[in-house]
Design an enzyme around this catalytic site. Structure first.
Site, PDB file in Angstrom:
ATOM      1  N   HIS B  82       0.672  -1.105  -0.044  1.00 32.15           N
ATOM      2  CA  HIS B  82      -0.108  -0.211   0.048  1.00 32.15           C
ATOM      3  C   HIS B  82       0.824   1.179   0.153  1.00 32.15           C
ATOM      4  CE1 HIS B  82      -2.998   3.004   1.397  1.00 32.15           C
ATOM      5  NE2 HIS B  82      -2.367   3.440   2.358  1.00 32.15           N
ATOM      6  N   ASP B 111       6.662  22.093 -26.274  1.00 34.52           N
ATOM      7  CA  ASP B 111       6.506  20.683 -25.625  1.00 34.52           C
ATOM      8  C   ASP B 111       7.715  20.671 -24.737  1.00 34.52           C
ATOM      9  OD1 ASP B 111       6.662  17.787 -25.356  1.00 34.52           O
ATOM     10  OD2 ASP B 111       5.219  18.018 -26.829  1.00 34.52           O
ATOM     11  N   TRP B 147       6.997   0.091   3.914  1.00 36.31           N
ATOM     12  CA  TRP B 147       7.537   0.748   2.988  1.00 36.31           C
ATOM     13  C   TRP B 147       8.988   1.043   3.230  1.00 36.31           C
ATOM     14  CZ3 TRP B 147       8.653   5.909   1.443  1.00 36.31           C
ATOM     15  CH2 TRP B 147       8.622   6.604   2.291  1.00 36.31           C
ATOM     16  N   SER B 175      13.087   6.234 -13.802  1.00 33.03           N
ATOM     17  CA  SER B 175      12.067   7.087 -14.477  1.00 33.03           C
ATOM     18  C   SER B 175      11.977   8.596 -13.948  1.00 33.03           C
ATOM     19  CB  SER B 175      10.815   6.444 -14.388  1.00 33.03           C
ATOM     20  OG  SER B 175       9.790   7.286 -14.287  1.00 33.03           O
ATOM     21  N   SER B 176      12.014   8.568 -12.483  1.00 31.54           N
ATOM     22  CA  SER B 176      12.085   9.947 -11.842  1.00 31.54           C
ATOM     23  C   SER B 176      13.104  10.889 -12.368  1.00 31.54           C
ATOM     24  CB  SER B 176      12.099   9.863 -10.243  1.00 31.54           C
ATOM     25  OG  SER B 176      10.800   9.201  -9.842  1.00 31.54           O
ATOM     26  N   HIS B 259      13.338  11.783   3.793  1.00 33.43           N
ATOM     27  CA  HIS B 259      12.547  12.933   4.027  1.00 33.43           C
ATOM     28  C   HIS B 259      12.362  13.982   2.949  1.00 33.43           C
ATOM     29  CE1 HIS B 259      10.624  15.277   6.791  1.00 33.43           C
ATOM     30  NE2 HIS B 259      11.012  16.345   6.201  1.00 33.43           N
ATOM     31  N   GLU B 261      12.064  13.197  -0.006  1.00 32.54           N
ATOM     32  CA  GLU B 261      10.889  12.568  -0.607  1.00 32.54           C
ATOM     33  C   GLU B 261       9.530  12.903  -0.313  1.00 32.54           C
ATOM     34  OE1 GLU B 261      10.330  10.672  -3.090  1.00 32.54           O
ATOM     35  OE2 GLU B 261       8.564   9.763  -3.003  1.00 32.54           O
ATOM     36  N   TYR B 263       8.971  15.900   0.715  1.00 33.18           N
ATOM     37  CA  TYR B 263       8.717  17.209   0.068  1.00 33.18           C
ATOM     38  C   TYR B 263       8.511  17.278  -1.297  1.00 33.18           C
ATOM     39  CZ  TYR B 263       9.362  18.859   4.849  1.00 33.18           C
ATOM     40  OH  TYR B 263       9.500  18.977   6.281  1.00 33.18           O
ATOM     41  N   SER B 274      -1.405  27.191  -4.862  1.00 33.67           N
ATOM     42  CA  SER B 274      -1.000  28.553  -5.038  1.00 33.67           C
ATOM     43  C   SER B 274      -1.698  29.136  -6.302  1.00 33.67           C
ATOM     44  CB  SER B 274       0.409  28.877  -5.013  1.00 33.67           C
ATOM     45  OG  SER B 274       1.032  28.358  -3.699  1.00 33.67           O
ATOM     46  N   HIS B 308      15.176  12.895  12.157  1.00 37.16           N
ATOM     47  CA  HIS B 308      13.663  12.749  13.061  1.00 37.16           C
ATOM     48  C   HIS B 308      13.162  11.634  12.751  1.00 37.16           C
ATOM     49  CE1 HIS B 308      11.674  15.494  10.060  1.00 37.16           C
ATOM     50  NE2 HIS B 308      11.372  14.310   9.855  1.00 37.16           N
ATOM     51  N   HIS B 309      13.136  10.805  11.700  1.00 39.26           N
ATOM     52  CA  HIS B 309      12.404   9.742  11.655  1.00 39.26           C
ATOM     53  C   HIS B 309      12.739   8.413  12.625  1.00 39.26           C
ATOM     54  CE1 HIS B 309      10.020  11.045   8.151  1.00 39.26           C
ATOM     55  NE2 HIS B 309      11.188  11.711   7.746  1.00 39.26           N
ATOM     56  N   THR B 334       7.183  26.867   6.117  1.00 40.96           N
ATOM     57  CA  THR B 334       5.702  26.338   5.866  1.00 40.96           C
ATOM     58  C   THR B 334       4.602  27.456   6.602  1.00 40.96           C
ATOM     59  OG1 THR B 334       6.635  24.445   6.192  1.00 40.96           O
ATOM     60  CG2 THR B 334       4.230  24.282   5.956  1.00 40.96           C
ATOM     61  N   LYS B 337       3.925  30.117   3.995  1.00 34.97           N
ATOM     62  CA  LYS B 337       2.897  29.773   3.105  1.00 34.97           C
ATOM     63  C   LYS B 337       1.479  29.876   3.359  1.00 34.97           C
ATOM     64  CE  LYS B 337       5.723  27.210  -0.126  1.00 34.97           C
ATOM     65  NZ  LYS B 337       5.382  27.684  -1.319  1.00 34.97           N
ATOM     66  N   ARG B 456       1.484   0.532  15.012  1.00 36.14           N
ATOM     67  CA  ARG B 456       1.251   0.651  13.850  1.00 36.14           C
ATOM     68  C   ARG B 456       1.766  -0.646  13.325  1.00 36.14           C
ATOM     69  NH1 ARG B 456       5.803   4.382  10.637  1.00 36.14           N
ATOM     70  NH2 ARG B 456       4.728   3.533   8.809  1.00 36.14           N
TER      71      ARG B 456
END
Lengths: 304, 537
Positions: B82, B111, B147, B175-176, B259, B261, B263, B274, B308-309, B334, B337, B456
């Protein structure tokens, strides 16, 4: 055709069959490699046909794709703006390669400065190492691993013997060879800018030769490591970081040498001119990049 | 409509209609940014439904305590896949699809800069996900290590299909990287004259910065899975302490990717919101410059907060303090924003069409996710929250009503431009309210069960968590089925919606709205003139 094309118009190819086949080839190559690796690990009879089909598809399609782009350039379809796109593309591709190596250098630094020290009972987290492997003391290169029955440490390392003995130290000569090749490829570029085709071909050929010599010496060093030093992929963290860094560098040198050979063949066919030589320039940037990576390797893997 | 040069095809296809090819060949061989954008968006929606089905398996199992539908081993495969499918298959390709459709139109380009490579970036993805998802049907079972695939669960103790997982990640990374290179080259090289960097629409800005994040961290992810591959198949000991390596090192490398990722999945969402809020507030975006600098600051900070993870894994105290303070610093840009979005709406002549509803919900609910993130950033508090449902609630609040709501908002907002037809406004509003209620019923109770101590990634739980979980499962099914309803709304719009005007929204500014609806197959063969009215908003 070239005289009729409008240089103010950005060339957008109508369609192309190459990309989807490249995707297919990459899929077959990796799915085949995965199947093969899993079979080897499970002691089954490995079959490699998928890998070969994928590799062959990739090679053939990429050949036609690049040929097409070169042909379009000869037709005058690629205007200055499109060439700038290529420059941006290659530049940021090299940046992504830098970050790929950064992951392995990061692993090397972390292992040396934190993991191994902590396992040896030093530093903030040293207590874990004291409990798990009280016998293990930290040193770099790691000659005896925490659990030598699982990972047999090497008999000798590749570390530099000191600057006095560099003349008999293979990595030093490899450094000389690669640094020289960066200079020769630069001379090839200068020759091209001065419209000297002979110079371009000569310096490029010399660069290719140096690349090949480097790869042969690198192969020789690996044999020496495996046969005489007992330094292998499975001799613990030192062997792991040593082979992944030098191995991926060697893989990139192989790729770079291949690109140089293509550039050489194209130069012989008369492809580049001093204002239209992106294929050559991209190759030479790539070559300088593998050179810089090697210098970092020489310092952080071999010397310090 | 002007022509695109077609030289070089003189021998075999000398046609000059310049429209799309017919049939399957159009989609397989296309180099057109709109076709490729469409492919990305449909692919992403397919993955979203597959990932959603896995989520509903999880929620069905958790409806009651005890084991009812699946065994724990299969449950682990569900949570793992998932996450992987939603992150790499649904959210990221959706944003790349939006970039493909919108960036060339927004900067006045014919293009994408490298059209063939654009096709390759897309077509790698179906192969990569075929490789990943096929493992679920193999004898050994699919990836079951979460994951985040921490070693040694993903190395020493992994099912053999981990090899395909590794190569799948390599393909997604390729690809990315190619997609990002293309986006950077397009933005830096293909802008129409007069479209200076500080006149670019904010969606373009956020994607430019996102593309840099991708280029910097996808190769690191590739390095991480490559080291796993070597540990599994070639006897190395990167993540094995017996050989002098360290499993914690895996976490450091993973989160150095992971991390930024996060963002990567939220900056383009900021861009979308925006664009939408000024349109329906009928005011220019408040604080455009500060939005740009805030985005860049968030991107920079994302590289120095990764640990921090992993506060609970064991790190020197200095490291914990550094990562705690650096993380809290992110609240500043943040906050800028959120302040700007609210100030844009302040005293605006606001209307509440479906895209605006999703955008406002984004601002509110994403901010809730941001606040719970601040709670998690406090190291000693994190010792309590770590690996509980509070974390699940936190990141689902930033990803579902955050990233996903912005994608849905973008689809409603630009769909009329893409297909030339309007969606049904009352169906769109119904979809919004179902999603809004569903998402909150699903994830809000998870804060409470998490704070009460529910871990979890477990298929069964203690009785005291039963009520919150039942509520959460009911919400999940409401949310899941309302996305099938979304599919219906979109298809209905494409097939029989009312024709859209060129400007579509009264308050919309930007080059894409100067084109006819639907946008022609080739938009700006010759660069348009940039007027003040169409510059940034």
């Amino acid at each position: 055709m070239s005289s009729q094309t409008d240089q103010s118009v950005y060339y957008v190819p109508h369609n192309g069959w190459y990309p989807v086949w490249v995707a297919f080839g990459a899929f077959m190559l990796l799915a085949g490699l995965g199947t093969w690796l899993n079979a080897v690990k499970a002691d089954e009879d490995p079959s490699a046909w998928m890998m070969y089909v994928g590799g062959a598809t990739l090679a053939v399609v990429l050949f036609f794709w690049f040929a097409k782009v070169i042909e379009e350039n000869h037709q005058g379809l690629a205007n200055e703006q499109l060439k700038r796109s290529y420059v941006w593309g290659m530049g940021w591709f090299i940046f992504s390669e830098v970050m790929f190596f950064a992951a392995f250098f990061g692993a090397l630094f972390y292992a040396r400065n934190f993991a191994v020290a902590w396992l040896g009972g030093e530093g903030a987290k040293g207590i874990t190492g004291d409990y798990l492997w009280p016998e293990f003391s930290s040193e770099w290169p790691v000659m005896a691993n925490p659990d030598n029955s699982l990972f047999q440490g090497p008999a000798e390392s590749m570390a530099s013997p000191g600057i006095g003995s560099w003349l008999s130290y293979l990595p030093f000569w490899n450094t000389v060879i690669l640094l020289t090749s960066s200079v020769t490829v630069h001379f090839a570029h200068t020759s091209l800018k001065n419209d000297s085709r002979g110079g371009l071909i000569g310096w490029l050929a010399l660069t290719v030769l140096l690349g090949i010599v480097f790869l042969i010496l690198q192969g020789w060093e690996y044999l020496h490591a495996y046969d005489e030093l007992g330094l292998t992929l499975s001799s613990g963290i030192y062997g792991s970081t040593f082979f992944i860094l030098t191995g991926f560098h060697g893989f990139h040198v192989t790729l770079g040498t291949f690109m140089l050979i293509i550039a050489l063949l194209r130069a012989i066919k008369g492809h580049f001119s001093h204002h239209d030589c992106f294929g050559f320039e991209a190759t030479s940037w790539y070559w300088h990049f593998v050179d810089v990576v090697w210098v970092c390797l020489f310092f952080f893997v071999y010397i310090f | 409509m002007s022509e695109v040069v077609e030289a070089g095809h003189a021998t075999h296809d000398d046609h000059h209609d310049h429209g799309p090819d017919k049939g399957l060949a159009r989609w397989l061989f296309t180099t057109n940014h709109k076709d490729i954008g469409t492919l990305y968006l449909w692919f992403s929606f397919t993955m979203f439904l597959i990932g959603g089905v896995l989520a509903l398996v999880i929620r069905a199992e958790l409806f009651q305590p005890g084991l009812q539908f699946v065994n724990p081993e299969f449950f682990n495969q569900m949570t793992t896949n998932h996450g992987l499918i939603m992150v790499f298959g649904a959210i990221m390709p959706a944003f790349v699809g939006l970039a493909n459709w919108l960036v060339p139109m927004m900067v006045g380009a014919p293009d994408m800069a490298l059209p063939r490579m654009n096709n390759l970036s897309f077509w790698i993805l179906p192969f990569a996900f075929a490789m990943l998802i096929s493992t679920l049907f193999m004898e050994a079972g699919g990836p079951n290590f979460g994951w985040t695939f921490y070693a040694p669960l993903s190395t020493t103790y992994a099912p053999e299909t981990v090899t395909y997982f590794i190569f799948g990640v390599h393909l997604m990374g390729a690809s990315s990287i190619m997609g990002s290179i293309n986006i950077i080259a397009t933005i830096l090289n293909m802008r129409a004259p007069g479209m200076t960097l500080m006149k670019m629409p904010l969606f373009v800005w956020t994607w430019l910065i996102t593309a840099y994040l991708l280029l910097a961290v996808m190769p690191v992810l590739a390095g991480a899975v490559t080291m796993m591959l070597f540990d599994i198949h070639f006897g190395t000991s990167f993540f094995n302490a017996a050989g002098g390596g360290d499993p914690v090192m895996f976490q450091h490398i993973f989160w150095f990717f992971g991390h930024p990722e996060v963002y990567i999945m939220i900056l383009p969402a900021f861009g979308v919101v925006s664009q939408i809020i000024p349109t329906f507030s009928r005011k220019p975006l408040f604080g455009y410059d500060s939005m740009v600098y805030a985005t860049a600051s968030i991107a920079f900070l994302s590289f120095i907060v990764w640990a921090h993870h992993m506060f609970t894994v064991g790190m020197p105290l200095a490291g914990q303090l550094f990562f705690m303070y650096a993380t809290m610093l992110i609240a500043v840009p943040t906050g800028v924003k959120v302040f700007n979005w609210v100030s844009t709406m302040w005293q605006g002549a606001m209307t509440f069409e479906t895209p605006m509803l999703f955008a406002i919900a984004f601002v509110i609910l994403f901010t809730i996710g941001g606040f719970s993130g601040l709670m998690l950033a406090i190291t000693p508090a994190d010792y309590q929250y770590h690996d509980t449902y509070f974390v699940v609630a936190h990141f689902h609040y930033v990803l579902v009503p955050g990233a996903l709501f912005s994608i849905i908002a973008a689809v409603y907002y630009w769909l009329p431009k893409w297909c030339g037809r309007m969606y049904d406004e009352s169906l769109g509003k119904l979809h919004f309210w179902l999603s809004f209620i569903g998402v909150n019923v699903t994830f809000f109770p998870q804060h409470f069960s998490g704070l009460a101590g529910m871990p979890r990634r477990i298929p069964d739980y203690a009785l005291q968590f039963a009520d919150f979980n039942m509520l959460s499962s009911i919400g999940a099914f409401i949310f899941g089925f309302s996305q099938v309803f979304f599919l219906y709304v979109v298809i209905k719009a494409i097939r029989s919606g009312k024709p859209a005007t060129d400007r579509v929204w009264e308050g919309a500014h930007g080059l894409e709205w100067t084109l006819p609806s639907p946008a022609p197959y080739h938009s700006f063969t010759h660069p348009p003139k940039i007027t003040d009215a169409e510059a940034h908003s």
